[in-house]
Design a protein around this motif. Structure first.
Motif, PDB file in Angstrom:
ATOM      1  N   ILE A 166       0.840  -1.200   0.000  1.00 33.16           N
ATOM      2  CA  ILE A 166       0.000   0.000   0.000  1.00 33.16           C
ATOM      3  C   ILE A 166       0.875   1.250   0.000  1.00 33.16           C
ATOM      4  O   ILE A 166       0.640   2.190  -0.777  1.00 33.16           O
ATOM      5  CB  ILE A 166      -0.958   0.001   1.209  1.00 33.16           C
ATOM      6  N   ASP A 167       1.891   1.286   0.847  1.00 37.80           N
ATOM      7  CA  ASP A 167       2.787   2.441   0.916  1.00 37.80           C
ATOM      8  C   ASP A 167       3.467   2.715  -0.425  1.00 37.80           C
ATOM      9  O   ASP A 167       3.671   3.869  -0.804  1.00 37.80           O
ATOM     10  CB  ASP A 167       3.857   2.236   1.989  1.00 37.80           C
ATOM     11  N   ASP A 168       3.811   1.657  -1.136  1.00 37.93           N
ATOM     12  CA  ASP A 168       4.505   1.807  -2.423  1.00 37.93           C
ATOM     13  C   ASP A 168       3.561   2.128  -3.577  1.00 37.93           C
ATOM     14  O   ASP A 168       4.016   2.593  -4.626  1.00 37.93           O
ATOM     15  CB  ASP A 168       5.279   0.526  -2.765  1.00 37.93           C
ATOM     16  N   ASN A 169       2.270   1.871  -3.414  1.00 36.67           N
ATOM     17  CA  ASN A 169       1.336   1.982  -4.542  1.00 36.67           C
ATOM     18  C   ASN A 169       0.096   2.819  -4.254  1.00 36.67           C
ATOM     19  O   ASN A 169      -0.870   2.763  -5.024  1.00 36.67           O
ATOM     20  CB  ASN A 169       0.904   0.571  -4.976  1.00 36.67           C
ATOM     21  N   PHE A 170       0.116   3.616  -3.188  1.00 36.68           N
ATOM     22  CA  PHE A 170      -1.103   4.341  -2.792  1.00 36.68           C
ATOM     23  C   PHE A 170      -1.569   5.350  -3.834  1.00 36.68           C
ATOM     24  O   PHE A 170      -2.717   5.775  -3.819  1.00 36.68           O
ATOM     25  CB  PHE A 170      -0.932   5.019  -1.429  1.00 36.68           C
ATOM     26  N   THR A 171      -0.711   5.741  -4.761  1.00 34.97           N
ATOM     27  CA  THR A 171      -1.113   6.710  -5.779  1.00 34.97           C
ATOM     28  C   THR A 171      -1.923   6.074  -6.907  1.00 34.97           C
ATOM     29  O   THR A 171      -2.468   6.784  -7.745  1.00 34.97           O
ATOM     30  CB  THR A 171       0.108   7.429  -6.371  1.00 34.97           C
ATOM     31  N   GLN A 172      -2.014   4.759  -6.918  1.00 35.03           N
ATOM     32  CA  GLN A 172      -2.820   4.069  -7.930  1.00 35.03           C
ATOM     33  C   GLN A 172      -4.304   4.222  -7.587  1.00 35.03           C
ATOM     34  O   GLN A 172      -4.746   3.792  -6.527  1.00 35.03           O
ATOM     35  CB  GLN A 172      -2.491   2.573  -7.970  1.00 35.03           C
TER      36      GLN A 172
ATOM     37  N   GLY B  73      -8.449  -0.185   9.354  1.00 33.07           N
ATOM     38  CA  GLY B  73      -8.791  -0.918   8.148  1.00 33.07           C
ATOM     39  C   GLY B  73      -7.967  -0.460   6.951  1.00 33.07           C
ATOM     40  O   GLY B  73      -7.333   0.598   6.980  1.00 33.07           O
ATOM     41  N   ILE B  74      -7.997  -1.249   5.898  1.00 29.74           N
ATOM     42  CA  ILE B  74      -7.244  -0.949   4.675  1.00 29.74           C
ATOM     43  C   ILE B  74      -7.677   0.396   4.095  1.00 29.74           C
ATOM     44  O   ILE B  74      -6.834   1.242   3.792  1.00 29.74           O
ATOM     45  CB  ILE B  74      -7.442  -2.064   3.617  1.00 29.74           C
TER      46      ILE B  74
ATOM     47  N   GLU C 243      -9.372  -6.183  -3.744  1.00 36.21           N
ATOM     48  CA  GLU C 243      -9.253  -7.219  -4.774  1.00 36.21           C
ATOM     49  C   GLU C 243      -7.879  -7.172  -5.449  1.00 36.21           C
ATOM     50  O   GLU C 243      -7.249  -8.210  -5.661  1.00 36.21           O
ATOM     51  CB  GLU C 243     -10.361  -7.044  -5.822  1.00 36.21           C
ATOM     52  N   LEU C 244      -7.402  -5.974  -5.735  1.00 37.77           N
ATOM     53  CA  LEU C 244      -6.071  -5.842  -6.337  1.00 37.77           C
ATOM     54  C   LEU C 244      -4.995  -6.345  -5.374  1.00 37.77           C
ATOM     55  O   LEU C 244      -4.086  -7.079  -5.779  1.00 37.77           O
ATOM     56  CB  LEU C 244      -5.788  -4.390  -6.724  1.00 37.77           C
ATOM     57  N   LEU C 245      -5.106  -5.964  -4.106  1.00 43.72           N
ATOM     58  CA  LEU C 245      -4.151  -6.451  -3.106  1.00 43.72           C
ATOM     59  C   LEU C 245      -4.158  -7.973  -3.056  1.00 43.72           C
ATOM     60  O   LEU C 245      -3.098  -8.606  -3.000  1.00 43.72           O
ATOM     61  CB  LEU C 245      -4.482  -5.890  -1.722  1.00 43.72           C
ATOM     62  N   SER C 246      -5.337  -8.536  -3.084  1.00 47.64           N
ATOM     63  CA  SER C 246      -5.474  -9.989  -3.043  1.00 47.64           C
ATOM     64  C   SER C 246      -4.778 -10.638  -4.236  1.00 47.64           C
ATOM     65  O   SER C 246      -4.028 -11.609  -4.078  1.00 47.64           O
ATOM     66  CB  SER C 246      -6.954 -10.359  -3.027  1.00 47.64           C
ATOM     67  N   ASN C 247      -5.003 -10.098  -5.412  1.00 44.41           N
ATOM     68  CA  ASN C 247      -4.373 -10.643  -6.621  1.00 44.41           C
ATOM     69  C   ASN C 247      -2.857 -10.476  -6.604  1.00 44.41           C
ATOM     70  O   ASN C 247      -2.123 -11.392  -6.960  1.00 44.41           O
ATOM     71  CB  ASN C 247      -4.951  -9.984  -7.873  1.00 44.41           C
ATOM     72  N   GLU C 248      -2.403  -9.310  -6.204  1.00 48.48           N
ATOM     73  CA  GLU C 248      -0.964  -9.009  -6.230  1.00 48.48           C
ATOM     74  C   GLU C 248      -0.181  -9.772  -5.168  1.00 48.48           C
ATOM     75  O   GLU C 248       0.957 -10.163  -5.389  1.00 48.48           O
ATOM     76  CB  GLU C 248      -0.730  -7.499  -6.061  1.00 48.48           C
ATOM     77  N   LEU C 249      -0.777  -9.945  -4.007  1.00 47.63           N
ATOM     78  CA  LEU C 249      -0.056 -10.543  -2.876  1.00 47.63           C
ATOM     79  C   LEU C 249      -0.400 -12.020  -2.648  1.00 47.63           C
ATOM     80  O   LEU C 249       0.178 -12.661  -1.783  1.00 47.63           O
ATOM     81  CB  LEU C 249      -0.338  -9.743  -1.601  1.00 47.63           C
ATOM     82  N   SER C 250      -1.339 -12.525  -3.408  1.00 47.14           N
ATOM     83  CA  SER C 250      -1.759 -13.938  -3.304  1.00 47.14           C
ATOM     84  C   SER C 250      -2.275 -14.306  -1.912  1.00 47.14           C
ATOM     85  O   SER C 250      -1.965 -15.368  -1.384  1.00 47.14           O
ATOM     86  CB  SER C 250      -0.614 -14.871  -3.712  1.00 47.14           C
ATOM     87  N   TYR C 251      -3.022 -13.394  -1.323  1.00 50.55           N
ATOM     88  CA  TYR C 251      -3.735 -13.647  -0.071  1.00 50.55           C
ATOM     89  C   TYR C 251      -5.220 -13.444  -0.347  1.00 50.55           C
ATOM     90  O   TYR C 251      -5.590 -12.654  -1.211  1.00 50.55           O
ATOM     91  CB  TYR C 251      -3.331 -12.663   1.038  1.00 50.55           C
ATOM     92  N   SER C 252      -6.071 -14.092   0.409  1.00 45.93           N
ATOM     93  CA  SER C 252      -7.506 -13.873   0.246  1.00 45.93           C
ATOM     94  C   SER C 252      -7.866 -12.477   0.766  1.00 45.93           C
ATOM     95  O   SER C 252      -7.189 -11.956   1.666  1.00 45.93           O
ATOM     96  CB  SER C 252      -8.302 -14.931   1.008  1.00 45.93           C
TER      97      SER C 252
ATOM     98  N   LYS D 297     -10.248 -11.660   2.690  1.00 48.66           N
ATOM     99  CA  LYS D 297     -10.568 -11.771   4.122  1.00 48.66           C
ATOM    100  C   LYS D 297      -9.289 -11.783   4.966  1.00 48.66           C
ATOM    101  O   LYS D 297      -9.212 -11.121   6.002  1.00 48.66           O
ATOM    102  CB  LYS D 297     -11.390 -13.041   4.366  1.00 48.66           C
ATOM    103  N   TYR D 298      -8.288 -12.549   4.524  1.00 46.80           N
ATOM    104  CA  TYR D 298      -7.012 -12.597   5.246  1.00 46.80           C
ATOM    105  C   TYR D 298      -6.366 -11.209   5.285  1.00 46.80           C
ATOM    106  O   TYR D 298      -5.880 -10.763   6.327  1.00 46.80           O
ATOM    107  CB  TYR D 298      -6.061 -13.609   4.604  1.00 46.80           C
ATOM    108  N   ILE D 299      -6.363 -10.532   4.145  1.00 47.99           N
ATOM    109  CA  ILE D 299      -5.751  -9.196   4.065  1.00 47.99           C
ATOM    110  C   ILE D 299      -6.426  -8.247   5.042  1.00 47.99           C
ATOM    111  O   ILE D 299      -5.756  -7.566   5.824  1.00 47.99           O
ATOM    112  CB  ILE D 299      -5.808  -8.658   2.618  1.00 47.99           C
ATOM    113  N   SER D 300      -7.750  -8.212   5.007  1.00 47.73           N
ATOM    114  CA  SER D 300      -8.492  -7.298   5.886  1.00 47.73           C
ATOM    115  C   SER D 300      -8.252  -7.592   7.361  1.00 47.73           C
ATOM    116  O   SER D 300      -7.932  -6.690   8.135  1.00 47.73           O
ATOM    117  CB  SER D 300      -9.995  -7.393   5.604  1.00 47.73           C
ATOM    118  N   SER D 301      -8.414  -8.847   7.741  1.00 51.48           N
ATOM    119  CA  SER D 301      -8.311  -9.181   9.166  1.00 51.48           C
ATOM    120  C   SER D 301      -6.878  -9.062   9.674  1.00 51.48           C
ATOM    121  O   SER D 301      -6.652  -8.561  10.773  1.00 51.48           O
ATOM    122  CB  SER D 301      -8.872 -10.574   9.436  1.00 51.48           C
TER     123      SER D 301
END
Length: 160
Positions: A25-31, A61-62, A37-46, A48-52
């Motif tokens: 997020i820190d590296d890409n917040f300007t996007q 929260g994110i 959903e993008l975080l999930s795809n990029e980091l290969s986490y669900s 739900k996992y990312i949020s919690s």
């Protein structure tokens, strides 16, 4: 409670995962399209996992974190001389400058326009002070500078 249920061997993994999420997020917040959903795809986490995981680790929260760093960046850009609200909002990842302005006011207590005006007035006052300081005594200079520092502190409180 949920973190206490994890085996001790999983706690470092969860901490590492939260840090990876934050770094992304820190590296890409300007996007503008930085979403869960993008975080999930990029980091290969669900999602739900990312949020919690993020919420447990950073107590926010994110979306809240993303908006906070975007608004902090907006303040920095304005301090550097950017005066177009549309340009600032775009450079911070917002596609709607009206939404950006509303969020900026919620976070800082002032509109972006008022913030820019305050910065401009402070910069002008400092320039005028510099011109007027040549014939002042040291005591007068110190007193005047203290007043300017107080004014800058008020502005910086908008950012925090």
């Amino acid at each position: 409670l949920g973190n206490r249920l994890l085996p001790d061997s999983d706690k470092p993994k969860q901490h590492h995962g939260a840090c990876l999420i934050k770094k992304y997020i820190d590296d890409n917040f300007t996007q503008p399209k930085l979403t869960l959903e993008l975080l999930s795809n990029e980091l290969s986490y669900s999602p739900k996992y990312i949020s919690s995981t993020f919420k447990k680790r950073f107590n926010t929260g994110i979306a809240e974190y993303l908006n906070t760093i975007r608004i902090q960046n907006a303040c920095t850009l304005m301090q550097q001389g950017f005066t177009s609200i549309s340009d600032v909002s775009n450079q911070c990842g917002y596609t709607d400058s009206q939404y950006f302005s509303k969020l900026f006011k919620q976070k800082t207590g002032v509109s972006p326009k008022a913030y820019i005006k305050t910065l401009r007035n402070t910069n002008e006052a400092l320039l005028n002070a510099e011109k007027n300081m040549t014939n002042k005594s040291d005591k007068q200079k110190i007193s005047y500078l203290q007043g300017q520092i107080d004014a800058i502190d008020i502005i910086m409180n908008f950012i925090d």
